[in-house]
Write an enzyme that holds these catalytic residues in place. Structure first.
Site, mmCIF file in Angstrom:
data_model
loop_
_atom_site.group_PDB
_atom_site.id
_atom_site.type_symbol
_atom_site.label_atom_id
_atom_site.label_comp_id
_atom_site.label_asym_id
_atom_site.label_seq_id
_atom_site.Cartn_x
_atom_site.Cartn_y
_atom_site.Cartn_z
ATOM 1 N N TYR A 40 5.326 -5.039 -6.387
ATOM 2 C CA TYR A 40 4.492 -4.408 -7.404
ATOM 3 C C TYR A 40 5.419 -3.865 -8.487
ATOM 4 C CZ TYR A 40 0.736 -1.867 -9.595
ATOM 5 O OH TYR A 40 -0.180 -1.429 -10.515
ATOM 6 N N CYS A 85 3.932 -6.374 -2.104
ATOM 7 C CA CYS A 85 3.545 -5.277 -2.977
ATOM 8 C C CYS A 85 4.546 -4.116 -2.916
ATOM 9 C CB CYS A 85 2.118 -4.850 -2.637
ATOM 10 S SG CYS A 85 1.331 -3.803 -3.870
ATOM 11 N N HIS A 86 4.205 -3.010 -2.228
ATOM 12 C CA HIS A 86 5.117 -1.880 -2.062
ATOM 13 C C HIS A 86 6.004 -2.049 -0.830
ATOM 14 C CE1 HIS A 86 2.405 -0.067 -4.996
ATOM 15 N NE2 HIS A 86 3.239 0.952 -5.109
ATOM 16 N N GLY A 145 0.836 -1.193 0.000
ATOM 17 C CA GLY A 145 0.000 0.000 0.000
ATOM 18 C C GLY A 145 0.870 1.242 0.000
ATOM 19 N N ARG A 146 0.329 2.347 0.465
ATOM 20 C CA ARG A 146 1.092 3.590 0.465
ATOM 21 C C ARG A 146 1.959 3.767 1.705
ATOM 22 N NH1 ARG A 146 -3.532 7.062 -0.801
ATOM 23 N NH2 ARG A 146 -2.611 8.484 0.689
ATOM 24 N N GLU A 153 5.919 3.927 1.646
ATOM 25 C CA GLU A 153 6.469 5.134 1.029
ATOM 26 C C GLU A 153 6.910 6.150 2.085
ATOM 27 O OE1 GLU A 153 3.767 8.350 -0.869
ATOM 28 O OE2 GLU A 153 4.340 6.977 -2.481
#
Length: 195
Positions: free
Chosen positions: A139, A119-120, A89-90, A93
């Site tokens: 991802y 994923c991320h 997800g975010r 980050e």
């Protein structure tokens, strides 16, 4: 095999399925899972985001659920954990900007403890400098970060349902890979599920 103590690093706008499904699966098979977020305490919540694949050039994003943390980031002794789980997800980050998060990731990698990153999630691995010489799925948009960090990017299957294992590191490109990711991570943990 005794139950493992697993640390889960999460943050606001973590991908909904990628935190909920692994958290519940690991608890279901008897492991202790402590979900923590920098700046938040046990009992507080983070917001999640639902990422979906609807034929666009990248995923779409919708509001998810609130996910309750069950441990306090500032109180954990991360060296006491047997394994690390990083949902996507975010959240990765911005979590990679936290020096203590980076220290935690480096500890697990240096100690060669099991790590799953989804994923991320490999953005944290890249930022921590622990991908040198490792192969890693993620991802596709995170692939360049894996390569720049000295890792080998392993492309996702067409349905994003594959997982990849390199020693103690288990990675996957997106939530459709949950069955493969969780199976591989449980194997790396040494978890035996009786029929």
């Amino acid at each position: 095999m005794p139950a493992k103590k697993i640390l889960m690093l999460v943050g606001d706008f973590v991908e909904d399925y990628e935190v909920m499904v692994p958290f519940q699966t690991l608890l279901m098979v008897g492991h202790q899972v402590d979900a923590v977020c920098p700046g938040k305490k046990s009992g507080e919540s983070i917001k999640t985001a639902i990422h979906d694949f609807e034929g666009d050039q990248t995923y779409t994003e919708k509001p998810g659920h609130n996910f309750a943390l069950n441990a306090t980031f500032d109180s954990i002794d991360f060296a006491s954990y047997d394994a690390l789980f990083i949902p996507g997800g975010r959240a990765p980050e911005y979590l990679r900007l936290n020096a203590q998060v980076i220290e935690i990731v480096q500890h697990f990698a240096t100690a060669e403890k099991p790590i799953a990153a989804h994923c991320h999630g490999p953005q944290l691995l890249a930022a921590a400098g622990v991908l040198q010489g490792k192969s890693c799925s993620c991802y596709p948009a995170v692939g360049p970060e894996v390569t720049l960090a000295g890792g080998q990017y392993v492309a996702a299957s067409e349905g994003f349902d594959n997982a990849h294992v390199d020693g103690n590191l288990v990675t996957a490109p997106a939530w459709p890979a949950h069955p493969a990711l969780m199976r591989a991570f449980l194997e790396v943990l040494g978890t035996k599920i009786q029929p």
